[in-house]
Design a protein around this motif. Structure first.
Motif, PDB file in Angstrom:
ATOM      1  N   SER A 134       0.840  -1.196   0.000  1.00 31.20           N
ATOM      2  CA  SER A 134       0.000   0.000   0.000  1.00 31.20           C
ATOM      3  C   SER A 134       0.874   1.244   0.000  1.00 31.20           C
ATOM      4  N   VAL A 136       0.630   5.764  -1.530  1.00 36.04           N
ATOM      5  CA  VAL A 136       0.178   6.722  -2.535  1.00 36.04           C
ATOM      6  C   VAL A 136       1.304   7.708  -2.801  1.00 36.04           C
ATOM      7  N   SER A 171       3.264   4.513 -12.513  1.00 32.71           N
ATOM      8  CA  SER A 171       1.972   4.000 -12.056  1.00 32.71           C
ATOM      9  C   SER A 171       1.672   2.638 -12.672  1.00 32.71           C
ATOM     10  N   ASN A 172       2.028   2.495 -13.944  1.00 35.31           N
ATOM     11  CA  ASN A 172       1.795   1.215 -14.608  1.00 35.31           C
ATOM     12  C   ASN A 172       2.631   0.089 -13.986  1.00 35.31           C
ATOM     13  N   ALA A 175       1.119  -0.319  -9.843  1.00 35.79           N
ATOM     14  CA  ALA A 175      -0.303  -0.411  -9.482  1.00 35.79           C
ATOM     15  C   ALA A 175      -0.665  -1.805  -8.983  1.00 35.79           C
ATOM     16  N   ARG A 180      -0.487   3.425  -5.494  1.00 32.25           N
ATOM     17  CA  ARG A 180      -1.131   4.332  -6.444  1.00 32.25           C
ATOM     18  C   ARG A 180      -0.207   5.517  -6.724  1.00 32.25           C
ATOM     19  N   LEU A 182      -0.194   9.261  -8.852  1.00 31.04           N
ATOM     20  CA  LEU A 182      -1.009  10.233  -9.560  1.00 31.04           C
ATOM     21  C   LEU A 182      -0.236  11.527  -9.778  1.00 31.04           C
ATOM     22  N   GLY A 247      -9.531   5.457  -3.943  1.00 27.21           N
ATOM     23  CA  GLY A 247      -8.788   4.203  -3.951  1.00 27.21           C
ATOM     24  C   GLY A 247      -8.650   3.518  -5.293  1.00 27.21           C
ATOM     25  N   TYR A 248      -9.500   3.873  -6.281  1.00 24.58           N
ATOM     26  CA  TYR A 248      -9.398   3.239  -7.590  1.00 24.58           C
ATOM     27  C   TYR A 248      -8.685   4.135  -8.606  1.00 24.58           C
ATOM     28  N   LEU A 249      -8.209   5.287  -8.162  1.00 19.22           N
ATOM     29  CA  LEU A 249      -7.524   6.215  -9.056  1.00 19.22           C
ATOM     30  C   LEU A 249      -6.019   5.980  -9.032  1.00 19.22           C
ATOM     31  N   THR A 250      -5.461   5.732 -10.189  1.00 22.95           N
ATOM     32  CA  THR A 250      -4.007   5.678 -10.331  1.00 22.95           C
ATOM     33  C   THR A 250      -3.664   5.919 -11.791  1.00 22.95           C
ATOM     34  N   THR A 252      -3.417   8.659 -13.267  1.00 21.24           N
ATOM     35  CA  THR A 252      -4.213   9.758 -13.791  1.00 21.24           C
ATOM     36  C   THR A 252      -3.525  11.100 -13.524  1.00 21.24           C
TER      37      THR A 252
END
Length: 264
Positions: A134, A136, A171-172, A175, A180, A182, A247-250, A252
Motif C-alpha cells: 500500500s 500513494v 503507475s503502470n 499499481a 497508487r 497520480l 482508492g481506484y484512481l491511479t 491519472t
C-alpha cells in the motif's frame, strides 16, 4: 463540504511526507493532511518561519542525491514506513529570454529540483510501500508541462513534462503491487510570494494590483474562471486523491487550472 470529523478520520495513522512543505501550496497540503489525521513530515532547505509542532521538519536540499537519501533514512528510521509521498517541491529560477540565455547550469539545476528529486524519493520509499502492499505517491507537476512559456520557464516546463511522463510510467509498474501514483498539474496559484510579486509589478508599472494580476492572466492566455487558484484549493484536491475515497484512481493526471488550458 466535508465536516471536520470526516477529515480527522480519513487519514488516521497514516505517515505522510510533503516536500517543499514550509510555504505556499506545500504548506497548505501539509496542513490539509494533518487535519485529516495524518502524521506529516515536511522538508525544505530552510525551516518554516513559524514553527508548527504538528509537523516534523527535515532540513534538506533535495536537488542533491545525498539530500534525498537523508530524508529517506530519517523517515524510515524514525517512523518505520511512509504511506503517502507528495512530491510538491518545484522551482523555476532561470532567467527570461528563451533558449539563448540558458546555460547548462540553468538546465541542470532545474531538472535536478523538478524531476530528479521526486525520482530519488520515489526510489527510496517504493520498496517499503511495495512490501506493505500500500502507498500513494503524488507528483505535483504544472500545466506548463502542456502549455510552456518558452520566454521565461523553458527548463521548468520541460522538467514538468518529463515528470508527467515518468509518473504515468511508474503507475503502470507499481499499481499491481498496491501503490497508487497520480499527477496533479496546477495552473497559476496565488501564494503569498505571488502576492508580493504582484505588488512589486504594481509599484514598478504604476498600475493596480488587480491590473497586474490581469496582465499575468492575459500572458497565460486567460483563465476562464477569472482568478488564480488558492493554495487550499489544490490542497483539498490532494487530500482527496490520497484518501481511501480515491482508492481506484491511479495513473491519472488531474489538472486544476480554472480552465486555463484551452484544449480537451
Amino acid at each position: 463540504m466535508e465536516n471536520s470529523n470526516q477529515l480527522n478520520n480519513e487519514l488516521q495513522a497514516k505517515i505522510a511526507l510533503v516536500t517543499g512543505g514550509t510555504k505556499g501550496t506545500g504548506k497548505a497540503i501539509a496542513e490539509r493532511l494533518v487535519n485529516a489525521g495524518a502524521t506529516v513530515i515536511i522538508t525544505a532547505r530552510n525551516a518554516p518561519e513559524k514553527e508548527n509542532s504538528t509537523l516534523h521538519f527535515i532540513s534538506s536540499d533535495l536537488s542533491k542525491s545525498e539530500g534525498a537519501q537523508k530524508v529517506v533514512d530519517e523517515i524510515l528510521s524514525t517512523y518505520g514506513r511512509l504511506d503517502i509521498l507528495v512530491n510538491n517541491l518545484g522551482s523555476s529560477e532561470t532567467p527570461a529570454g528563451g533558449f539563448s540565455v540558458l546555460t547548462d547550469e540553468d538546465w541542470e539545476s532545474t531538472i535536478q529540483a523538478n524531476l530528479l528529486a521526486p525520482i530519488r524519493l520515489d526510489r527510496g520509499f517504493l520498496p517499503q510501500m511495495i512490501n506493505q502492499k500500500s502507498g500513494v505517491i503524488i507528483h505535483i507537476a504544472s500545466i506548463q508541462g502542456k502549455l510552456p512559456l518558452y520566454d521565461s520557464t523553458l527548463p521548468y516546463a520541460a522538467a514538468k513534462a518529463g515528470l508527467r511522463n515518468y509518473s504515468k510510467s511508474l503507475s503502470n509498474e507499481v499499481a499491481s503491487k498496491g501503490v497508487r501514483v497520480l499527477t496533479v498539474s496546477p495552473g497559476w496559484i496565488k501564494t503569498e510570494n505571488v502576492q508580493v510579486w504582484l505588488e512589486r509589478i504594481s509599484k514598478t508599472s504604476n498600475i493596480s494590483v488587480e491590473e497586474a494580476q490581469q496582465s499575468v492572466m492575459n500572458a497565460l492566455g486567460g483563465i476562464p474562471f477569472g482568478r488564480p487558484a488558492q493554495p487550499e484549493e489544490v490542497a483539498d484536491l490532494v487530500g482527496f486523491l490520497v484518501s481511501p475515497k480515491a482508492g481506484y484512481l491511479t495513473g491519472t493526471e488531474v489538472v486544476i487550472d480554472g480552465g486555463t488550458i484551452p484544449t480537451i
